[in-house]
Scaffold this active site. Structure first.
Site, mmCIF file in Angstrom:
data_model
loop_
_atom_site.group_PDB
_atom_site.id
_atom_site.type_symbol
_atom_site.label_atom_id
_atom_site.label_comp_id
_atom_site.label_asym_id
_atom_site.label_seq_id
_atom_site.Cartn_x
_atom_site.Cartn_y
_atom_site.Cartn_z
ATOM 1 N N GLU A 103 -4.432 -7.166 5.278
ATOM 2 C CA GLU A 103 -3.583 -6.031 5.648
ATOM 3 C C GLU A 103 -2.689 -6.410 6.830
ATOM 4 O O GLU A 103 -3.123 -7.098 7.742
ATOM 5 C CB GLU A 103 -4.465 -4.838 6.047
ATOM 6 C CG GLU A 103 -3.671 -3.579 6.383
ATOM 7 C CD GLU A 103 -4.577 -2.392 6.755
ATOM 8 O OE1 GLU A 103 -5.738 -2.616 7.132
ATOM 9 O OE2 GLU A 103 -4.096 -1.252 6.657
ATOM 10 N N TRP A 121 -12.428 11.984 8.436
ATOM 11 C CA TRP A 121 -11.016 11.663 8.574
ATOM 12 C C TRP A 121 -10.800 10.257 8.073
ATOM 13 O O TRP A 121 -10.366 9.778 7.297
ATOM 14 C CB TRP A 121 -10.543 11.715 10.037
ATOM 15 C CG TRP A 121 -9.070 11.464 10.094
ATOM 16 C CD1 TRP A 121 -8.053 12.346 9.818
ATOM 17 C CD2 TRP A 121 -8.423 10.232 10.414
ATOM 18 N NE1 TRP A 121 -6.825 11.731 9.929
ATOM 19 C CE2 TRP A 121 -7.023 10.429 10.303
ATOM 20 C CE3 TRP A 121 -8.889 8.954 10.783
ATOM 21 C CZ2 TRP A 121 -6.076 9.425 10.529
ATOM 22 C CZ3 TRP A 121 -7.963 7.951 11.022
ATOM 23 C CH2 TRP A 121 -6.577 8.196 10.899
ATOM 24 N N ARG A 171 0.867 -1.182 0.000
ATOM 25 C CA ARG A 171 0.000 0.000 0.000
ATOM 26 C C ARG A 171 0.897 1.224 0.000
ATOM 27 O O ARG A 171 1.874 1.274 0.756
ATOM 28 C CB ARG A 171 -0.868 -0.016 1.263
ATOM 29 C CG ARG A 171 -1.866 1.125 1.327
ATOM 30 C CD ARG A 171 -2.599 1.155 2.666
ATOM 31 N NE ARG A 171 -2.042 2.169 3.534
ATOM 32 C CZ ARG A 171 -2.693 2.719 4.568
ATOM 33 N NH1 ARG A 171 -3.920 2.346 4.863
ATOM 34 N NH2 ARG A 171 -2.119 3.637 5.314
ATOM 35 N N ARG A 226 -13.559 -5.486 3.510
ATOM 36 C CA ARG A 226 -12.432 -5.288 4.426
ATOM 37 C C ARG A 226 -12.816 -5.298 5.908
ATOM 38 O O ARG A 226 -12.092 -4.789 6.752
ATOM 39 C CB ARG A 226 -11.765 -3.937 4.095
ATOM 40 C CG ARG A 226 -10.756 -4.046 2.994
ATOM 41 C CD ARG A 226 -10.063 -2.743 2.728
ATOM 42 N NE ARG A 226 -9.694 -2.004 3.910
ATOM 43 C CZ ARG A 226 -8.677 -2.314 4.713
ATOM 44 N NH1 ARG A 226 -7.913 -3.336 4.451
ATOM 45 N NH2 ARG A 226 -8.437 -1.571 5.779
ATOM 46 N N ASP A 255 -5.120 3.733 0.057
ATOM 47 C CA ASP A 255 -6.257 4.004 0.944
ATOM 48 C C ASP A 255 -6.687 5.463 0.773
ATOM 49 O O ASP A 255 -5.879 6.370 0.958
ATOM 50 C CB ASP A 255 -5.819 3.732 2.394
ATOM 51 C CG ASP A 255 -6.991 3.718 3.374
ATOM 52 O OD1 ASP A 255 -8.105 4.102 2.978
ATOM 53 O OD2 ASP A 255 -6.765 3.323 4.530
ATOM 54 N N GLU A 276 -9.078 1.923 -1.538
ATOM 55 C CA GLU A 276 -9.801 1.561 -0.315
ATOM 56 C C GLU A 276 -10.623 2.738 0.190
ATOM 57 O O GLU A 276 -10.157 3.877 0.150
ATOM 58 C CB GLU A 276 -8.742 1.152 0.713
ATOM 59 C CG GLU A 276 -9.225 0.963 2.119
ATOM 60 C CD GLU A 276 -8.050 0.592 3.032
ATOM 61 O OE1 GLU A 276 -7.024 0.058 2.539
ATOM 62 O OE2 GLU A 276 -8.154 0.847 4.239
ATOM 63 N N HIS A 334 -9.326 6.675 2.483
ATOM 64 C CA HIS A 334 -9.774 7.014 3.835
ATOM 65 C C HIS A 334 -11.031 7.896 3.866
ATOM 66 O O HIS A 334 -11.073 8.927 4.559
ATOM 67 C CB HIS A 334 -8.629 7.634 4.651
ATOM 68 C CG HIS A 334 -8.521 7.055 6.032
ATOM 69 N ND1 HIS A 334 -9.255 7.523 7.079
ATOM 70 C CD2 HIS A 334 -7.801 6.019 6.511
ATOM 71 C CE1 HIS A 334 -8.966 6.801 8.164
ATOM 72 N NE2 HIS A 334 -8.095 5.876 7.845
ATOM 73 N N GLU A 344 -13.625 -1.297 6.733
ATOM 74 C CA GLU A 344 -12.956 -1.341 8.042
ATOM 75 C C GLU A 344 -13.806 -0.745 9.160
ATOM 76 O O GLU A 344 -13.585 -1.062 10.319
ATOM 77 C CB GLU A 344 -11.568 -0.695 7.980
ATOM 78 C CG GLU A 344 -11.564 0.787 7.715
ATOM 79 C CD GLU A 344 -10.147 1.341 7.554
ATOM 80 O OE1 GLU A 344 -9.363 0.755 6.788
ATOM 81 O OE2 GLU A 344 -9.838 2.350 8.200
ATOM 82 N N TYR A 376 -3.012 11.677 6.186
ATOM 83 C CA TYR A 376 -3.210 10.397 6.882
ATOM 84 C C TYR A 376 -2.325 9.324 6.249
ATOM 85 O O TYR A 376 -1.920 9.422 5.093
ATOM 86 C CB TYR A 376 -4.686 9.985 6.756
ATOM 87 C CG TYR A 376 -5.059 9.695 5.313
ATOM 88 C CD1 TYR A 376 -5.355 10.734 4.444
ATOM 89 C CD2 TYR A 376 -5.025 8.406 4.810
ATOM 90 C CE1 TYR A 376 -5.638 10.492 3.115
ATOM 91 C CE2 TYR A 376 -5.306 8.151 3.479
ATOM 92 C CZ TYR A 376 -5.608 9.200 2.637
ATOM 93 O OH TYR A 376 -5.856 8.949 1.327
HETATM 94 O O1 EZ4 Z 1 -7.136 4.615 10.084
HETATM 95 O O2 EZ4 Z 1 -7.088 1.540 11.872
HETATM 96 O O3 EZ4 Z 1 -6.312 0.751 6.383
HETATM 97 N N1 EZ4 Z 1 -6.066 1.168 7.457
HETATM 98 C C1 EZ4 Z 1 -6.548 2.271 8.038
HETATM 99 C C2 EZ4 Z 1 -6.190 2.477 9.477
HETATM 100 C C3 EZ4 Z 1 -7.273 3.238 10.246
HETATM 101 C C4 EZ4 Z 1 -7.148 2.929 11.710
HETATM 102 C C5 EZ4 Z 1 -8.300 3.504 12.507
HETATM 103 O O4 EZ4 Z 1 -8.273 3.049 13.810
HETATM 104 O O5 EZ4 Z 1 -7.261 3.022 7.413
HETATM 105 O O6 EZ4 Z 1 -4.958 3.080 9.607
HETATM 106 CO CO CO Z 2 -8.069 1.990 5.725
#
Ligand code: EZ4
Ligand code: CO
Length: 404
Positions: free
Chosen positions: A341, A404, A147, A285, A212, A238, A214, A264, A159
């Site tokens: 992951e 976020w 990733r 996921r 990702d 993702e 996010h 997630e 992030y």
């Molecule tokens: O931000 O697990 O794919 N992984 C992620 C993680 C999440 C955290 C949140 O608790 O997006 O890093």
């Molecule tokens: Co993620």
């Protein structure tokens, strides 16, 4: 085998973890991860005050009945706190069954469907050059899937980056009060294809490339991103949009062939029912410790298998080694496994959690110890007391709250 005690262990070796330990009258113990990042003590209370007392005296082998008892019997259903608590109980009971029968949990689930579990690692950088160095590190270590995340130019924070130069695992829950981040979607949409182009230009196409998003885009922005990344043959993007709106994925789907992974933050099969049955995603996921444990996640994966959706479970550092071991046992057995992951854990975690899983040649194996193959050292755990830690929050440039 009656349950004689159920104890919650809170420890912070590198970050906060909540672990449930169930013990039977014969002294067999089982472990389950109950960590919910940034909301840890809510699950501690749910377990200590409302679940542990219900377990005492029950037959530890009636895993299905206990699952239903805790889910249906609560009247109040679903939600991350409830489902993380149920997951911890479920994994601990599978662990106990394994230890009682002398078999690793993956054998109890019907045996291996593969030789090992392909994992992906997290490469990141404060700029593209740093990212490329980090990708090299994962390539050298034998990863088959990586990733990639890099700082978006013009933003003070992005992030998904581990602390530059420290070699530390990425740890977003970084402060006693949530840190404020600022987000700029156009800057990100401009940058993402440049980043992928640089990675493919340097390293070619003989490994899987993941990214990702996010939860930060609208469906149409996500469609634009997917299209712009098509030349780089992504394994997946993702969480392109906030996923509580399952129908949003139709828009993304109509515009791009870049594969999509979601889940997630889901905690039951109902959160992904339409995503799966309408074939709106490629990878689900959901994690074993936030989705009701092995018993429930297996149902999610079975549903997914009917619709050609593969598994790709969350495995961030805030899911403890107990969770990761549980995931690996299930991953070994599901026919429609995609990828797992693996972010790893900070150093002190290995003092507290003794693991048996092994990484070889891009694949992880859960090991053949009875149960989940994981133990907790409670004396070591006591050396690392809990302190509140929150994930950041995200705002747009005008100060409005964003995802976020
Ligand atoms: O931000 O697990 O794919 N992984 C992620 C993680 C999440 C955290 C949140 O608790 O997006 O890093
Ligand atoms: Co993620």
């Amino acid at each position: 085998m009656r349950i004689s005690s159920a104890d919650v262990i809170v420890t912070a070796p590198g970050r906060n973890y909540v672990t449930l330990k169930i013990t039977t009258e014969d002294g067999v113990t089982g472990l389950g991860d109950a960590t919910l990042n940034g909301r840890e003590m809510a699950v501690v209370s749910y377990l200590r005050d409302h679940v542990c007392p219900l377990l005492i005296g029950r037959d530890a082998g009636r895993i299905n009945d206990i699952w239903q008892y805790l889910y249906r019997g609560a009247y109040w259903r679903r939600g991350p706190v409830t489902m993380t608590a149920i997951a911890a109980v479920d994994c601990a009971l599978w662990d106990i069954l394994g230890k009682e029968t002398g078999k690793p949990v993956y054998q109890l689930l019907g045996g291996a469907a593969r030789d090992g579990v392909m994992i992906y690692g997290h490469a990141s950088g404060g700029n593209i050059d740093e990212l490329l160095e980090d990708v090299q590190r994962y390539r050298d270590a034998g990863y088959r899937a990586i990733r990639v995340q890099a700082a978006v130019p013009g933003l003070d924070s992005t992030y998904g980056l581990h602390h530059p130069g420290s070699g530390r695992t990425y740890e977003p829950a970084d402060a006693a009060m949530p840190t404020d981040n600022v987000w700029d979607t156009p800057a990100y949409l401009d940058f993402a294809p440049t980043m992928m182009a640089a990675v493919r230009e340097r390293f070619g196409y003989d490994f899987h490339l993941l990214h990702d998003v996010h939860h930060r885009l609208s469906p149409l922005e996500a469609a634009q991103l997917g299209k712009s990344l098509e030349p780089y043959r992504m394994f997946w993007i993702e969480d392109p949009t906030p996923a509580e709106d399952q129908t949003a994925f139709r828009t993304i789907r109509q515009h791009t062939t870049t594969p999509i992974a979601v889940g997630e933050v889901f905690n039951t099969i109902w959160d992904c029912q339409h995503l799966i049955t309408e074939r709106l995603i490629d990878y689900i996921r959901t994690s074993v410790s936030h989705t009701g444990g092995i018993t429930h996640l297996r149902k999610v994966f079975d549903l997914a298998s009917l619709y050609g959706v593969r598994s790709g479970s969350h495995g961030a550092g805030d899911l403890s080694p107990v969770s990761f071991a549980s995931a690996l046992h299930l991953d070994m057995t599901v026919p429609n496994f995609g990828i797992q992951e693996y972010m790893g854990h900070l150093d002190p975690a290995s003092e507290v959690f003794r693991t048996n899983y092994e990484f070889r040649d891009g694949y992880m194996h859960p090991g053949d110890a009875p149960g989940l193959g994981i133990e907790i050292d409670e004396e070591a755990a006591a050396k690392y007391p809990y302190s509140p830690k929150y994930l950041p929050v995200n705002r747009l440039r005008d100060g409005a709250m964003h995802d976020w």
